[in-house]
Write an enzyme that holds these catalytic residues in place. Structure first.
Site, PDB file in Angstrom:
ATOM      1  N   ASP A 241      -3.769  53.712 -31.945  1.00 15.81           N
ATOM      2  CA  ASP A 241      -3.510  52.427 -32.590  1.00 15.81           C
ATOM      3  C   ASP A 241      -2.115  52.497 -33.220  1.00 15.81           C
ATOM      4  O   ASP A 241      -1.459  53.541 -33.226  1.00 15.81           O
ATOM      5  CB  ASP A 241      -4.584  52.127 -33.636  1.00 15.81           C
ATOM      6  CG  ASP A 241      -4.778  50.632 -33.860  1.00 15.81           C
ATOM      7  OD1 ASP A 241      -3.814  49.865 -33.640  1.00 15.81           O
ATOM      8  OD2 ASP A 241      -5.881  50.226 -34.260  1.00 15.81           O
TER       9      ASP A 241
ATOM     10  N   GLU B 186      -7.494  42.419 -40.422  1.00 19.15           N
ATOM     11  CA  GLU B 186      -7.688  43.822 -40.776  1.00 19.15           C
ATOM     12  C   GLU B 186      -8.009  44.007 -42.263  1.00 19.15           C
ATOM     13  O   GLU B 186      -8.815  43.280 -42.823  1.00 19.15           O
ATOM     14  CB  GLU B 186      -6.486  44.649 -40.300  1.00 19.15           C
ATOM     15  CG  GLU B 186      -6.295  44.544 -38.781  1.00 19.15           C
ATOM     16  CD  GLU B 186      -5.277  45.506 -38.227  1.00 19.15           C
ATOM     17  OE1 GLU B 186      -5.237  46.675 -38.636  1.00 19.15           O
ATOM     18  OE2 GLU B 186      -4.502  45.076 -37.330  1.00 19.15           O
TER      19      GLU B 186
END
Length: 664
Positions: A306, A511
């Site tokens: 990521d 997020e």
């Protein structure tokens, strides 16, 4: 006479090139050769620097042609909101990608780079793209075929901008709605998430036999990425990037099944999760990445980190970058999303290989996997972006598909204070309608996070139809629609409204910024519900990325609709409110009474929801201005009126038979 010399000159030129080694036959450049043979040939020609370059993915802002050439960079990406410039056209995107690609192709071996982007609910970074409902809404549709079509439409729009790779789909199984990424999850139920992996066939195309190898069927498809491996939706208290505490049996049962299905479907890449598994960072988890994913599940594509994922192996972030590179690569990560400090990454990895801290076999495994994906998707044969796809961006057929997805994603939670008097569908022809709430006329709010910018935004951020626009275009021309974002009591009393539509919910987030301990609708949302619904009949439409606290207000509401984050096609909401289409959506996750109950999922011993998983009332369509509803709320309470339909059909048949007997 001069013309007769031309063939001889060409032959002499050819022989000269051969003599000088410039026309050497290279197996890896021959598309007729077997895939693995091409990979072997190319790897045999590569230096360590060229191999490490393939393992490096950098942000587009750094990806100049010179950088791509000097460091043999294998991949570039757009982070959330990273664009050539605001409202850039598809053509501008194509030109940008091609300029970066030219740098990669100018290297000694001419290995094309692969450009990636987060197209997670349509091509969401790009202005004028079709924005589909976020995954939680698609989970409510229970329609894998629809999701496959959305994948295909998204692939076309991504290709319209010259990009061949998307970091989607998210296969998280969100077990706690306090998690800020819950809307990226199709459901709390792993079986629904597994069904929705059908989107991979839409993105990549249908793979031939044998199954289970990376596959992209053509220039109108893109490489997909299953993420975030594994357990990201099960973190403690729903805290983003936190620790998932779970037995291996439950990990397989809840969080792993969709990945197995994705691999069978030929998914090209898998992205590792920021989260930890029983205290071990997934980016450093050698067993789960190398042994289980690559070994047990036989994943043949490449594993990607990521965004700055290896940096987060240490606490604080980046405290020991050399160790982070060592731990991440040895764990089995093949391509690292750097995205800025690429020289540090390259230098550290080179040193670790040269000192044998990281074995050359690990580098070769990574590069082989990256090349396998690039060869299998035809990137060597067609490295440059095809400008013929630019008209696919935001086209009508895709917006119609998104509108259909909105209709099917809506979940009807309440229909009438009195079960015998359902409020929906609403009449199109009436004197005056009040529409209230900030979310009624805000395209950014209804699209949510990961839209144009990483966190999302407010206002007309892109091209689309707001819910208010949809209402106005649906009602009868004689019906007056009055919008007041936060009407006070005097305003409400001064008008003789027939009914109200209140649209409230969450403001955009992504997020960690979306992590919430209370899951409340921010003011003035609750006040608008109480003020408006206390004064007249009202429908409340909740625009949110997850269930939120509504239990205190349900009694005052006549009809309640969960609209999730519907995207750019707000017309789909009014299609169903006014009966042009019926409600069919079902809750993809449990709607709690209080956050004190969380985490709470279907099957838990303490299960006591406000609305249970799979709940959803249904309505029929309403073709005329004000026909009477077909079924009562009581009939529809189960969320499925198939038995009622069967009963009516049998009754009609019986009466027809009796009538026939009387006539004879």
């Amino acid at each position: 006479m001069e013309g007769s010399k031309a063939p001889w000159l060409l032959i002499l030129l050819f022989l000269s090139l051969v003599f000088n080694g410039q026309a050497e036959y290279m197996v890896y450049k021959d598309p007729m050769q077997p895939l693995e043979k091409r990979i072997d040939d190319l790897m045999g020609r590569m230096t360590l620097a060229e191999k490490i370059g393939q393992m490096t993915q950098i942000e587009r802002a750094n990806a100049t042609a010179d950088v791509m050439k000097k460091y043999f960079i294998g991949s570039a990406l757009s982070g959330g909101g990273s664009v050539p410039f605001p409202q850039a056209s598809a053509k501008v995107w194509v030109n940008m990608v091609n300029e970066i690609q030219k740098g990669a192709l100018s290297t000694r071996l001419g290995i094309p780079m692969i450009y990636g982007i987060d197209a997670i609910h349509g091509h969401n970074n790009v202005y004028n793209a079709t924005i589909f409902p976020h995954n939680i809404g698609l989970g409510a549709t229970r329609d894998p075929e629809l999701v496959r079509k959305i994948g295909a439409a998204t692939a076309l729009e991504v290709r319209a901008t010259g990009i061949p790779y998307t970091f989607a789909p998210c296969l998280a199984v969100c077990r706690d709605p306090r998690w800020g990424r819950c809307y990226e999850s199709f459901s709390e139920d792993p079986s629904i998430v597994k069904e929705m992996t059908e989107i991979i066939h839409g993105l990549q195309g249908e793979p031939p036999s044998p199954k289970g190898v990376p596959y992209v069927s053509g220039k109108d498809k893109v490489a997909a990425c299953a993420k975030h491996y594994v357990g990201d939706g099960g973190t403690h208290n729903g805290i983003n990037e936190n620790n998932t505490i779970i037995s291996f049996h439950d990990l397989l049962r809840i969080h792993m099944s969709a990945y197995n299905d994705a691999i069978i479907k030929g998914v090209s890449t898998v992205m590792v999760s920021y989260s930890s598994l029983n205290g071990e960072k997934m980016h450093a988890n050698q067993y789960m990445i190398s042994e289980f994913l690559k070994g047990t599940l036989h994943f043949k594509g490449f594993v990607i980190s990521d965004w700055q994922g290896i940096d987060k192996i240490t606490t604080p972030i980046g405290a020991n970058y050399t160790y982070s590179v060592q731990a991440g690569i040895n764990a089995g990560i093949d391509m690292v999303m750097v995205p800025y400090n690429y020289t540090d990454f390259i230098n550290n990895l080179t040193s670790l290989v040269e000192t044998k801290v990281i074995p050359m076999s690990r580098i070769d495994d990574a590069v082989r996997r990256i090349l396998r994906v690039k060869f299998s998707m035809g990137l060597f044969e067609n490295p440059m972006a095809d400008p013929s796809f630019v008209d696919q961006l935001g086209k009508k057929e895709h917006r119609d598909l998104a509108r259909e997805a909105v209709r099917k994603s809506l979940v009807l939670l309440k229909n009438g204070k009195n079960q015998s008097e359902p409020m929906l569908p609403l009449p199109k022809k009436t004197s005056k309608i009040l529409v209230a709430g900030a979310h009624a006329d805000n395209l950014g709010y209804q699209c949510g996070g990961w839209t144009i910018t990483w966190q999302g935004d407010s206002g007309n951020t892109t091209v689309g139809t707001t819910i208010l626009d949809g209402i106005k275009s649906t009602v009868d021309p004689t019906t007056s629609v009055i919008y007041s974002e936060n009407p006070d009591t005097s305003f409400i009393k001064s008008h003789n409204f027939s009914y109200a539509i209140v649209v409230v919910g969450e403001t955009p987030y992504a997020e960690t910024n979306g992590d919430s301990l209370n899951l409340t609708i921010a003011e003035p949302g609750p006040s608008i519900i109480l003020n408006v619904c206390g004064a007249m009949k009202c429908v409340v439409v909740i625009v949110s990325g997850r269930p939120v606290v509504i239990e205190p207000y349900v009694a005052s509401i006549d009809a309640l609709v969960a609209a999730w984050l519907p995207g750019t096609e707000g017309q789909g909401v009014s299609d169903v409110l006014f009966g042009d289409h019926g409600f069919t959506g079902r809750l993809p996750r449990t709607w709690f009474k209080s956050v004190d109950q969380l985490p709470m999922n279907v099957g838990d011993p303490h299960y006591d929801p406000l609305f249970p998983f799979n709940f959803g009332l249904t309505t029929g369509t309403k073709p005329g201005p004000e026909p009477k509803p077909s079924f009562s709320a009581a009939d529809l309470r189960s969320g499925d009126h198939s038995m009622m339909t069967l009963f009516i059909s049998v009754l009609v048949a019986f009466l027809l038979c009796k009538a026939s007997d009387l006539l004879h």
